[in-house]
Design an enzyme around this catalytic site. Structure first.
Site, short mmCIF file in Angstrom:
data_model
loop_
_atom_site.label_atom_id
_atom_site.label_comp_id
_atom_site.label_asym_id
_atom_site.label_seq_id
_atom_site.Cartn_x
_atom_site.Cartn_y
_atom_site.Cartn_z
CD GLU A 79 -2.55 1.30 2.65
OE1 GLU A 79 -3.49 2.11 2.75
OE2 GLU A 79 -2.20 0.54 3.59
CE LYS A 91 -8.84 1.57 2.74
NZ LYS A 91 -7.91 1.89 3.84
CB CYS A 132 -5.21 -0.82 4.57
SG CYS A 132 -4.67 -0.61 6.28
#
Length: 495
Positions: free
Chosen positions: A261, A317, A368
């Site tokens: 990430e 995301k 995440c």
């Protein structure tokens, strides 16, 4: 039992429950802790007593389970004082959740000393777990089903998801609690029969829900171990990028090369002079490059995963972390909240779960925290043949949180019947099999390249089709039904 003793005991039980999560992995700890607290709540006669017992239990549960919040804020946010204040506030708020579950179950059970621990409290517990998974953007950490990832109860997950496993744990605990409340031969038989039955159901569901497709792919996961203090330092950008370029060139020829990430320390568009030649070099060697990077689109900024190419592919995301990736009420609070959030400014949320194509296969991507939401990971199916999770767990420091995060990623692989590539900045990077087992894992807080193979899969597990709705309906309607059929009377007969 005097409150001077009962409340510390309840807090201790909550702390014991947290030992079921990684890295401790004591799968029996949640059963023992819930059995104790269920028995205590069942025999409590006042709302005030249930609230006090439930909140003490919640404080122990949250304090032992999410203490690592302090490291994130103290080390990378506003300093030790801000860390202590924020951790105390968040633990105090989290403790309300198990308190509410216990109060709801107690009320629905109506003082019935079999129905309350065996049905009402387990159903209420799972119902509250599900509600907190979406209320106020969602809080999925410490759902008790994760503690059983290495037990026969895990076989329930591809059908009923993590909340189905949670219910099994809670019902087993309820059977023991029923015996603790009123010891006897029949209650002993019940306490033994419930776990045997739950395990038997799990074993009956033990099968391969998905099938391999094509040959395995060679993969290398690059774990740069870039310290947060260095990550966004403008003077370090060239060195960080150089480290990843060197690691990438060492593994050219592997079919997939994955960066974690926001491994790119600048916006994607600012690094194309390095990335475009590297992508061409990778393609010439038979490799596909997949990397985490911030992306700017006009005024919007995204936390993204990119597959460089012509054209490049991006996943943005979708489920952002409040106060980590964006700050609610920033306009109202002014500069008071400027010490939290990303150094690049507030991120915007993506909208699409469509897989990315790399090495000729479809990757279902999560970034995440997104991997803690089972239904959202399943959004990429049936198209996704592999799961990819990129993360930066440096925020957690040397705590239990990186292990807990990996445990949740394992559950997503199990629920969907897909192998998962997990690339993290500081660890724990891993290759996870379709049954949730760790096939290979890297070190923690070390620079490393984790190389291995991953097998694409096709097909849909029942959970991937149904998501969390069957368990949510069972928990909510079951609790409501118990309340309607007599829980509200609170007869006090203690059957």
């Amino acid at each position: 039992m005097p409150r001077l003793i009962s409340l510390p005991l309840a807090a201790a039980a909550g702390a014991v429950l947290a030992l079921g999560f990684a890295p401790f992995g004591l799968a029996s700890a949640p059963v023992a802790a819930l059995a104790l607290i269920f028995s205590r709540v069942t025999t409590t006669v006042t709302v005030r007593g249930v609230l006090a017992t439930g909140y003490a239990f919640g404080l122990g549960y949250a304090g032992a389970g999410v203490y690592w919040i302090y490291h994130s804020i103290a080390d990378y946010g506003g300093g030790p004082l801000a860390g202590m204040i924020a951790t105390a506030v968040l633990v105090a708020l989290f403790a309300l959740i198990p308190m509410l579950a216990l109060l709801t179950g107690w009320w629905a059970g109506g003082a019935h000393r079999l129905r309350t621990p065996l049905l009402a409290l387990p159903l209420a517990w799972v119902g509250i777990e599900w509600i907190r998974s979406w209320l106020a953007t969602g809080a999925t950490w410490l759902s008790i089903g994760y503690t059983q990832i290495d037990t026969p109860l895990a076989h329930l997950a591809p059908v009923f998801g993590v909340y189905g496993v949670s219910l099994a744990v809670a019902v087993i605990a309820g059977g023991i609690a029923a015996w603790l409340v009123r010891p006897g031969v029949r209650r002993v038989a019940l306490a033994l029969a419930v776990p045997v039955g739950a395990v038997a159901v799990g074993l009956a569901l033990d099968r391969d829900w998905t099938v391999p497709v094509d040959d395995p792919l060679s993969v290398s996961i690059l774990q740069g171990n870039i310290d947060q203090a260095r990550k966004w330092d403008p003077d370090e950008r060239g060195a960080i990028l150089g480290e990843y370029l060197q690691m990438t060139r060492e593994r050219l020829g592997d079919e997939l090369i994955v960066w974690p990430e926001t491994a790119l320390p600048v916006f994607y568009q600012q690094a194309t002079q390095w990335l475009d030649p590297l992508a061409r070099e990778a393609r010439a060697a038979g490799s596909s490059l997949v990397l985490g990077a911030p992306v700017a689109r006009g005024e919007a900024r995204y936390n993204a995963v990119a597959v460089p190419g012509d054209p490049a592919q991006f996943y943005y995301k979708r489920h952002l972390v409040p106060f980590g990736e964006y700050v609610p009420f920033r306009d109202i609070a002014g500069g008071v909240l400027d010490f939290v959030g990303t150094p690049l400014g507030d991120f915007s949320a993506g909208q699409s779960a469509a897989p990315l194509t790399a090495a000729g296969h479809e990757l279902g991507v999560s970034i995440c925290y997104e991997v803690t939401f089972g239904a959202e990971v399943a959004d990429a199916l049936p198209g996704a043949e592999l799961l990819l999770n990129v993360s930066n767990d440096a925020w957690f420091g040397a705590s239990t949180a990186p292990w807990q995060h990996l445990q949740m990623a394992r559950m997503r692989a199990l629920e969907t019947g897909r192998e998962m590539i997990r690339a993290t900045n500081t660890g724990i990077s891993a290759i996870i099999g379709p049954r949730g087992g760790i096939r290979d894992a890297g070190p923690l807080f070390e620079s490393a390249i984790l190389s291995g193979s991953v097998q694409p899969y096709t097909g849909m597990t029942p959970y991937a089709r149904w998501r969390d709705w069957p368990m949510a309906a069972l928990a909510l309607f079951g609790t409501g039904g118990l309340w309607l059929t007599g829980g509200w009377r609170r007869s006090g007969r203690g059957n």
